[in-house]
Design a protein around this motif. Structure first.
Motif, PDB file in Angstrom:
ATOM      1  N   CYS A  11       0.839  -1.201   0.000  1.00  0.00           N
ATOM      2  CA  CYS A  11       0.000   0.000   0.000  1.00  0.00           C
ATOM      3  C   CYS A  11       0.875   1.254   0.000  1.00  0.00           C
ATOM      4  CB  CYS A  11      -0.929  -0.023   1.205  1.00  0.00           C
ATOM      5  SG  CYS A  11      -0.050   0.170   2.762  1.00  0.00           S
ATOM      6  N   HIS A  12       0.261   2.406   0.098  1.00  0.00           N
ATOM      7  CA  HIS A  12       1.010   3.658   0.011  1.00  0.00           C
ATOM      8  C   HIS A  12       1.807   3.963   1.267  1.00  0.00           C
ATOM      9  CE1 HIS A  12       1.635   8.059  -0.117  1.00  0.00           C
ATOM     10  NE2 HIS A  12       1.878   7.792  -1.381  1.00  0.00           N
ATOM     11  N   CYS A  13       1.218   3.728   2.427  1.00  0.00           N
ATOM     12  CA  CYS A  13       1.909   4.093   3.675  1.00  0.00           C
ATOM     13  C   CYS A  13       2.959   3.060   4.058  1.00  0.00           C
ATOM     14  CB  CYS A  13       0.902   4.295   4.798  1.00  0.00           C
ATOM     15  SG  CYS A  13       0.148   2.779   5.406  1.00  0.00           S
ATOM     16  N   GLY A  14       2.935   1.890   3.412  1.00  0.00           N
ATOM     17  CA  GLY A  14       3.967   0.891   3.629  1.00  0.00           C
ATOM     18  C   GLY A  14       3.669  -0.115   4.722  1.00  0.00           C
ATOM     19  N   CYS A  74      -6.011  -0.786   2.922  1.00  0.00           N
ATOM     20  CA  CYS A  74      -5.287  -0.396   4.128  1.00  0.00           C
ATOM     21  C   CYS A  74      -6.084   0.655   4.894  1.00  0.00           C
ATOM     22  CB  CYS A  74      -3.919   0.150   3.735  1.00  0.00           C
ATOM     23  SG  CYS A  74      -3.024   0.850   5.132  1.00  0.00           S
ATOM     24  N   GLU A  76      -5.013   2.698   6.986  1.00  0.00           N
ATOM     25  CA  GLU A  76      -4.228   3.918   7.184  1.00  0.00           C
ATOM     26  C   GLU A  76      -4.261   4.816   5.948  1.00  0.00           C
ATOM     27  OE1 GLU A  76      -2.748   4.585  10.068  1.00  0.00           O
ATOM     28  OE2 GLU A  76      -1.865   6.483   9.394  1.00  0.00           O
ATOM     29  N   CYS A  77      -3.923   4.244   4.793  1.00  0.00           N
ATOM     30  CA  CYS A  77      -3.787   5.077   3.583  1.00  0.00           C
ATOM     31  C   CYS A  77      -4.905   4.835   2.581  1.00  0.00           C
ATOM     32  CB  CYS A  77      -2.428   4.843   2.933  1.00  0.00           C
ATOM     33  SG  CYS A  77      -2.196   3.180   2.299  1.00  0.00           S
TER      34      CYS A  77
END
Ligand SMILES: [Zn+2]
Length: 119
Positions: A11-14, A74, A76-77
């Motif tokens: 994902c983007h935030c890792g 995700c 988060e992101c």
């Protein structure tokens, strides 16, 4: 012919990270309601070729319609880097969001259109 290679993605935030063995000559651009909105480019692999390395606790499951596919994202992101589901003939499959693979330039791929909105 099939050219499977090993990739890492997430994902983007890792927080969600995975490894996958996939053949990116087999990429699908689907026009179903969720793929259109997500801008998805997908490749499908059996679960043996997929390993979630991190972020299982970060995944939120989104389902609609027949609720066959788990459109994970995700928390988060918000990025949906892969989904889990069933093949039409049965058996598990993982749908990889090719745009989420490290080092893959999605503009260089030649996706096959799939008329998913009719499925
Ligand atoms: Zn994330």
């Amino acid at each position: 012919m099939a050219e499977s290679k090993n990739y890492s993605g997430g994902c983007h935030c890792g927080q969600v990270r995975y490894d996958v063995t996939a053949d990116l000559s087999q990429v699908v651009a689907c026009n179903c309601s969720i793929c259109m909105k997500r801008g998805m480019l997908l490749t499908f692999v059996p679960p043996e070729q997929f390993a979630l390395r991190a972020g299982a606790d970060n995944l939120v499951d989104y389902q609609f319609n027949k609720k066959i596919i788990h459109h994970l994202f995700c928390r988060e992101c918000g990025v949906g880097s892969f989904s889990r589901g069933q093949k039409p003939g049965g058996g598990e499959m993982v749908a990889i969001n090719v745009r989420c693979l490290d080092g893959v330039d999605a503009t260089g791929l030649t996706p096959t259109p799939v008329d998913g909105k009719k499925l």
